[in-house]
Design an enzyme around this catalytic site. Structure first.
Site, mmCIF file in Angstrom:
data_model
loop_
_atom_site.group_PDB
_atom_site.id
_atom_site.type_symbol
_atom_site.label_atom_id
_atom_site.label_comp_id
_atom_site.label_asym_id
_atom_site.label_seq_id
_atom_site.Cartn_x
_atom_site.Cartn_y
_atom_site.Cartn_z
ATOM 1 N N LEU A 215 64.092 14.011 46.959
ATOM 2 C CA LEU A 215 63.785 14.689 45.693
ATOM 3 C C LEU A 215 64.899 14.538 44.676
ATOM 4 O O LEU A 215 64.699 14.844 43.499
ATOM 5 C CB LEU A 215 63.552 16.185 45.948
ATOM 6 C CG LEU A 215 62.636 16.563 47.119
ATOM 7 C CD1 LEU A 215 62.530 18.080 47.228
ATOM 8 C CD2 LEU A 215 61.263 15.941 46.965
ATOM 9 N N TYR B 6 65.043 6.334 31.706
ATOM 10 C CA TYR B 6 64.679 7.204 32.830
ATOM 11 C C TYR B 6 63.463 6.653 33.551
ATOM 12 O O TYR B 6 63.449 6.515 34.788
ATOM 13 C CB TYR B 6 64.390 8.616 32.328
ATOM 14 C CG TYR B 6 63.866 9.553 33.394
ATOM 15 C CD1 TYR B 6 64.663 9.918 34.475
ATOM 16 C CD2 TYR B 6 62.566 10.065 33.313
ATOM 17 C CE1 TYR B 6 64.189 10.773 35.461
ATOM 18 C CE2 TYR B 6 62.088 10.925 34.295
ATOM 19 C CZ TYR B 6 62.898 11.273 35.359
ATOM 20 O OH TYR B 6 62.426 12.111 36.330
ATOM 21 N N LYS C 39 63.035 5.226 37.502
ATOM 22 C CA LYS C 39 62.081 5.792 38.461
ATOM 23 C C LYS C 39 61.115 4.717 38.954
ATOM 24 O O LYS C 39 60.745 4.699 40.142
ATOM 25 C CB LYS C 39 61.303 6.959 37.825
ATOM 26 C CG LYS C 39 62.159 8.130 37.368
ATOM 27 C CD LYS C 39 62.959 8.751 38.496
ATOM 28 C CE LYS C 39 62.123 9.646 39.396
ATOM 29 N NZ LYS C 39 62.948 10.372 40.387
ATOM 30 N N ASN D 36 54.455 17.415 34.820
ATOM 31 C CA ASN D 36 55.316 18.593 34.698
ATOM 32 C C ASN D 36 54.979 19.590 35.806
ATOM 33 O O ASN D 36 53.813 19.942 35.997
ATOM 34 C CB ASN D 36 55.112 19.258 33.340
ATOM 35 C CG ASN D 36 55.527 18.357 32.197
ATOM 36 O OD1 ASN D 36 56.702 18.155 31.944
ATOM 37 N ND2 ASN D 36 54.538 17.780 31.507
ATOM 38 N N PRO E 230 47.849 72.945 41.645
ATOM 39 C CA PRO E 230 47.062 73.808 42.542
ATOM 40 C C PRO E 230 46.192 74.806 41.762
ATOM 41 O O PRO E 230 46.642 75.411 40.779
ATOM 42 C CB PRO E 230 48.133 74.539 43.355
ATOM 43 C CG PRO E 230 49.298 73.605 43.355
ATOM 44 C CD PRO E 230 49.285 72.950 42.005
ATOM 45 N N GLY E 231 44.943 74.927 42.207
ATOM 46 C CA GLY E 231 44.024 75.887 41.605
ATOM 47 C C GLY E 231 43.380 75.431 40.318
ATOM 48 O O GLY E 231 42.540 76.144 39.759
#
Length: 372
Positions: free
Chosen positions: A55, A105, A109, A134, A284-285
């Site tokens: 890689l 580049y 490659k 990408n 509560p209640g």
């Protein structure tokens, strides 16, 4: 036999993700090679590795000559070491779609690709060459060579982003899909037709401007509470990518609690097509509710405390009671046309998770007050 795997570019974006998933899959003998690794180790690694993920590469050197040095010549160095040791380990090369372009580049490659194909054909070795578009996902370096990483990082950190050409089409693959395809090559048949590139799917073609708008919408989720359309595969992956760039001190965000003497009611999140989730806390209640709806429906789930939910069909006198408790989690459907309320019968606050099938429309709330 224990599988020994060599990964060059181990500290890069793809390398980090690949190594993490290899370990998840039980591959524990991984030779990690990067720029700061002792170069003598590469000779040792190539002597007995059983698979090579190559890689490593150069994409932003200080001068054009370094493209060939970091891509073609380094690839050649690894192949020569493998040949010296008589190691016929399968070889996977991560290349780029720019290999088809006439620039320094791309040319470096392309020569690396040709080198690997020739090496495989002459030596009858399995080789796999990927021309990746990408790649996006977690751990990609922002403000380097990935627009997605830069957009996500800068947006999450409230740094202005400039979109030069919103109409340019981006061809994208997700890191998890890339890694899965890579790992599937371990033990597979190899590239018998040398010169053919390995397919990678799915590829997403999205305008750059649309990607930026999505990322901005992800940041706005904290204010409008709207969850993105995660049924869309690309949006789901982009949303996960965006969240990976959140500053470590900004993982949390506050919600608006509507508090009164009875307790509180807080919207958690909303969706454009699947309603919304809210948290109802009752002291509560206290009794809450005593209203009904024409079309709106809800689901109630008491997760803390105990109480009773009462129903009465509009126009009738019969009252139906369902007792609810944290000790037995169950969902109650609230049908339209039934007046309903909920009362806390316990000694502590009762917490109820509520799902409604539609977002609140203040101009047409479809809520009519009437005692059960």
């Amino acid at each position: 036999m224990t599988m020994k795997i060599l990964v060059t570019g181990a500290k890069g974006f793809i390398g980090q993700n690949l190594i993490s998933e290899l370990r998840n899959k039980g591959f524990n003998e991984i030779y990690e090679y990067d720029l700061d690794t002792d170069q003598h180790l590469l000779d040792e690694y190539t002597s007995d590795c059983n698979f090579v993920f190559h890689l490593a590469g150069v994409n932003r050197p200080t001068n054009d000559e370094d493209f060939m040095k970091g891509n073609y010549h380094f690839t050649n160095q690894i192949l020569e070491m493998l040949s010296k040791h008589g190691n016929k380990a399968p070889f996977l090369l991560s290349s780029s779609i720019q290999a088809s372009l006439a620039n320094s580049y791309g040319e470096s490659k392309k020569k690396s690709e040709d080198l690997v194909f020739t090496y495989g054909k002459i030596n009858h070795i399995k080789v796999f060459v990927y021309r990746l578009p990408n790649v996006f996902g977690k751990w990609c370096r922002p403000n380097y060579n990935s627009a997605i990483a830069t957009f996500c990082h800068n947006t999450a950190h409230h740094i202005p982003v400039k979109v030069n050409d919103p109409q340019v089409m981006m061809n994208l693959v997700y890191i998890d899909d890339v890694v899965a395809s890579f790992i599937n090559k371990i033990g597979s048949g190899g590239n018998l037709a040398y010169g053919e590139f390995e397919p990678i799917q799915p590829i997403y073609s999205i305008p750059l401007g649309s990607i930026y708008e999505l990322i901005i919408s992800f940041r706005n989720c904290r204010e409008n509470l709207l969850i993105p359309d995660l049924g869309d595969d690309f949006i789901k992956k982009l949303y996960s990518t965006y969240l990976s760039y959140l500053p470590e001190g900004a993982f949390s965000y506050p919600l608006k609690m509507n508090i009164d003497h009875r307790g509180s009611f807080t919207e958690f999140f909303k969706t454009s097509d699947r309603g919304q989730i809210s948290i109802n806390i009752i002291k509560p209640g206290i009794v809450k509710g005593n209203h009904w709806h024409h079309t709106k429906t809800e689901k109630f789930l008491v997760v803390s405390g105990s109480g009773v939910i009462r129903f009465r069909k509009v126009g009738q006198n019969k009252v139906i009671e369902y007792f609810v408790t944290e000790e037995k989690l169950e969902v109650l459907e609230i049908p339209p046309g039934y007046v309903h309320n909920i009362e806390n019968l316990g000694g502590k606050e009762m917490v109820t998770v509520i799902w409604a099938n539609e977002l609140l429309d203040k101009d047409n709330p479809d809520t009519y007050y009437l005692n059960v």
